[in-house]
Design an enzyme around this catalytic site. Structure first.
Site, PDB file in Angstrom:
ATOM      1  N   SER A  17      50.867 -20.040  22.950  1.00  0.00           N
ATOM      2  CA  SER A  17      51.076 -19.828  24.395  1.00  0.00           C
ATOM      3  C   SER A  17      51.260 -21.182  25.059  1.00  0.00           C
ATOM      4  O   SER A  17      50.793 -22.208  24.534  1.00  0.00           O
ATOM      5  CB  SER A  17      49.839 -19.144  24.972  1.00  0.00           C
ATOM      6  OG  SER A  17      49.896 -19.107  26.375  1.00  0.00           O
ATOM      7  N   TYR A  77      40.659 -18.464  26.474  1.00  0.00           N
ATOM      8  CA  TYR A  77      42.021 -18.224  25.964  1.00  0.00           C
ATOM      9  C   TYR A  77      42.703 -19.560  25.658  1.00  0.00           C
ATOM     10  O   TYR A  77      43.292 -19.739  24.585  1.00  0.00           O
ATOM     11  CB  TYR A  77      42.803 -17.435  27.018  1.00  0.00           C
ATOM     12  CG  TYR A  77      44.206 -17.019  26.607  1.00  0.00           C
ATOM     13  CD1 TYR A  77      44.415 -15.930  25.769  1.00  0.00           C
ATOM     14  CD2 TYR A  77      45.322 -17.703  27.083  1.00  0.00           C
ATOM     15  CE1 TYR A  77      45.704 -15.536  25.420  1.00  0.00           C
ATOM     16  CE2 TYR A  77      46.615 -17.312  26.738  1.00  0.00           C
ATOM     17  CZ  TYR A  77      46.801 -16.226  25.907  1.00  0.00           C
ATOM     18  OH  TYR A  77      48.073 -15.841  25.559  1.00  0.00           O
TER      19      TYR A  77
HETATM   20  N1  LIG Z   1      52.184 -11.592  27.488  1.00  0.00           N
HETATM   21  C1  LIG Z   1      52.139 -12.885  27.829  1.00  0.00           C
HETATM   22  O1  LIG Z   1      52.281 -13.271  29.008  1.00  0.00           O
HETATM   23  C2  LIG Z   1      51.962 -13.926  26.758  1.00  0.00           C
HETATM   24  C3  LIG Z   1      52.265 -15.262  27.059  1.00  0.00           C
HETATM   25  C4  LIG Z   1      52.095 -16.224  26.088  1.00  0.00           C
HETATM   26  C5  LIG Z   1      51.632 -15.873  24.837  1.00  0.00           C
HETATM   27  N2  LIG Z   1      51.348 -14.575  24.566  1.00  0.00           N
HETATM   28  C6  LIG Z   1      50.818 -14.227  23.246  1.00  0.00           C
HETATM   29  O2  LIG Z   1      51.701 -13.342  22.621  1.00  0.00           O
HETATM   30  C7  LIG Z   1      50.966 -12.517  21.704  1.00  0.00           C
HETATM   31  C8  LIG Z   1      51.346 -11.057  21.924  1.00  0.00           C
HETATM   32  O3  LIG Z   1      50.953 -10.712  23.236  1.00  0.00           O
HETATM   33  P1  LIG Z   1      51.545  -9.441  24.008  1.00  0.00           P
HETATM   34  O4  LIG Z   1      51.865  -9.896  25.365  1.00  0.00           O
HETATM   35  O5  LIG Z   1      52.560  -8.767  23.184  1.00  0.00           O
HETATM   36  O6  LIG Z   1      50.194  -8.571  24.124  1.00  0.00           O
HETATM   37  P2  LIG Z   1      49.938  -7.025  23.848  1.00  0.00           P
HETATM   38  O7  LIG Z   1      48.573  -6.732  24.391  1.00  0.00           O
HETATM   39  O8  LIG Z   1      51.075  -6.201  24.334  1.00  0.00           O
HETATM   40  O9  LIG Z   1      49.905  -6.946  22.258  1.00  0.00           O
HETATM   41  C9  LIG Z   1      48.843  -7.490  21.524  1.00  0.00           C
HETATM   42  C10 LIG Z   1      48.566  -6.606  20.328  1.00  0.00           C
HETATM   43  O10 LIG Z   1      47.471  -7.189  19.594  1.00  0.00           O
HETATM   44  C11 LIG Z   1      46.631  -6.120  19.183  1.00  0.00           C
HETATM   45  N3  LIG Z   1      45.254  -6.574  18.992  1.00  0.00           N
HETATM   46  C12 LIG Z   1      44.392  -6.990  19.938  1.00  0.00           C
HETATM   47  N4  LIG Z   1      43.202  -7.242  19.380  1.00  0.00           N
HETATM   48  C13 LIG Z   1      43.312  -6.968  18.060  1.00  0.00           C
HETATM   49  C14 LIG Z   1      42.406  -7.022  16.969  1.00  0.00           C
HETATM   50  N5  LIG Z   1      41.119  -7.366  17.129  1.00  0.00           N
HETATM   51  N6  LIG Z   1      42.863  -6.675  15.746  1.00  0.00           N
HETATM   52  C15 LIG Z   1      44.156  -6.289  15.573  1.00  0.00           C
HETATM   53  N7  LIG Z   1      45.039  -6.216  16.569  1.00  0.00           N
HETATM   54  C16 LIG Z   1      44.628  -6.562  17.795  1.00  0.00           C
HETATM   55  C17 LIG Z   1      46.688  -5.104  20.326  1.00  0.00           C
HETATM   56  O11 LIG Z   1      46.272  -3.814  19.901  1.00  0.00           O
HETATM   57  C18 LIG Z   1      48.158  -5.173  20.703  1.00  0.00           C
HETATM   58  O12 LIG Z   1      48.922  -4.222  20.000  1.00  0.00           O
HETATM   59  C19 LIG Z   1      49.487 -12.799  21.974  1.00  0.00           C
HETATM   60  O13 LIG Z   1      48.990 -13.677  21.003  1.00  0.00           O
HETATM   61  C20 LIG Z   1      49.492 -13.468  23.323  1.00  0.00           C
HETATM   62  O14 LIG Z   1      48.385 -14.332  23.503  1.00  0.00           O
HETATM   63  C21 LIG Z   1      51.512 -13.580  25.497  1.00  0.00           C
END
Ligand SMILES: NC(=O)c1ccc[n+]([C@@H]2O[C@H](COP(=O)([O-])OP(=O)(O)OC[C@H]3O[C@@H](n4cnc5c(N)ncnc54)[C@H](O)[C@@H]3O)[C@@H](O)[C@H]2O)c1
Length: 310
Positions: free
Chosen positions: A178, A191
């Site tokens: 991120s 985070y």
């Molecule tokens: N959405 C944003 O703004 C953003 C920005 C920068 C980075 N990210 C990173 O991108 C990645 C994906 O995020 P996203 O936005 O798609 O989020 P999201 O919540 O849509 O997807 C995350 C997935 O991880 C799974 N998950 C959570 N805890 C878990 C666990 N203990 N075991 C197994 N699976 C687990 C959830 O069930 C979900 O399906 C993350 O690492 C997030 O930190 C997201």
């Protein structure tokens, strides 16, 4: 007495550094369609957190490139929905329900994958959670959970799947970190710590392995906020410079980065410039600029997704 080896090493380091700077500049301006791409058809790709957001969209995109997908998520329903999408176009997919905050579950599921599917060629550490609380208001258990899912899980999956990649000198580890792994943000202390950890882990891993194993690649991805729902409610102060990103756009960029073996992907591009400025400025000036760009207020209206303790 002149140490000739040291002189040669210094000259080589200087020349190769200049070469890499020019290569980086060319890659930065050339559209990716002109860059050499690797063929990942038939590769076995494991995506964690494939039941939603980036993980789901990325898994579907990679399956369309003819990869064999292995989907991990704690959310069985979401994971199966992603698999159904892939099966619609006859993609090959395997699903596993696994809690990435539990090391033993990660290792036992990894063993199962090796037995049932085989060695993983591309590992995408994507699953992530956001507690979204100010540090002193964040319960210890939630802080531990952030660290377990957002960074510790990367250690265990990498320990499970990197050895066979090194053995074959073939593979790719991708970390969805991120931009909060590059700068601090109010309300995201745990985070940010976990994502700084994920970024540092990848850099150290690259140094440890890249020299000897030239065909094992590493890509660390640092996007700004994306419209997946994970950061619902966040606000960006300057949307024309730092917009809330579209999932599809981010996934396209990640796939391009995988195909071109790009080591670091910051989205949007302005983050490369902001990071260079941060590196040059005294800390107080850097913090002031971060404040100006809205890192102290971005999380004020955060809703996100609820994170539960077991
Ligand atoms: N959405 C944003 O703004 C953003 C920005 C920068 C980075 N990210 C990173 O991108 C990645 C994906 O995020 P996203 O936005 O798609 O989020 P999201 O919540 O849509 O997807 C995350 C997935 O991880 C799974 N998950 C959570 N805890 C878990 C666990 N203990 N075991 C197994 N699976 C687990 C959830 O069930 C979900 O399906 C993350 O690492 C997030 O930190 C997201």
């Amino acid at each position: 007495m002149v140490d000739l080896d040291f002189v040669m090493e210094t000259i080589t380091t200087f020349v190769v550094t200049v070469y890499y700077i020019i290569e980086g500049m060319v890659k930065a301006v050339l559209p990716t369609k002109y860059l050499p791409k690797k063929n990942i058809a038939k590769e076995k790709v494991l995506v964690t957190g494939a039941g939603s957001g980036i993980g789901r969209a990325l898994a579907i995109h990679l399956a369309k490139l003819d990869c064999e997908l292995i989907l991990w998520d704690i959310n069985e329903k979401g994971n199966e929905e992603t698999a159904e999408e892939i099966k619609k176009f006859d993609g090959v997919v395997h699903t596993y329900t696994v809690d990435l905050s539990r090391k033993d579950e990660i290792y036992s599921t990894a063993d199962k994958v090796k037995r049932e599917v085989g060695d993983v060629n591309i590992l995408v550490n994507n699953a992530g959670i956001v507690t979204g609380k100010r540090f002193l208001q964040c319960p210890d258990g939630l802080i531990e959970k952030s660290m377990s899912v957002n960074v510790m899980a990367h250690f265990w999956t990498t320990k499970a799947f990197l050895p066979s990649m090194l053995e074959k000198n073939h593979g790719h580890i991708v970390s969805i970190a991120s931009s909060a792994g590059l700068v601090g943000v109010n309300g995201l202390a745990d985070y940010c710590a976990s994502k700084f950890g994920a970024v540092g882990f990848m850099e150290a891993l690259m140094l440890e392995t890249k020299g000897k194993h030239k065909a094992v690649d590493f890509t660390v991805v640092c996007p700004y906020f994306i419209n997946t729902g994970l950061f619902d409610g966040v606000v960006t102060r300057f949307p024309s410079i730092l917009p809330i990103l579209e999932t599809g756009y981010v996934v396209e960029k990640i796939v391009d980065a995988i195909l071109t073996s790009q080591e670091a992907l910051y989205i949007p591009r302005v983050i490369y410039i902001l990071m260079a400025i941060k590196g040059l400025l005294p800390v107080k000036a850097g913090l002031l600029l971060q404040r100006f760009f809205g890192t102290t207020t971005a999380m004020d209206e955060f809703k996100g997704r609820p994170v539960k303790l077991d």
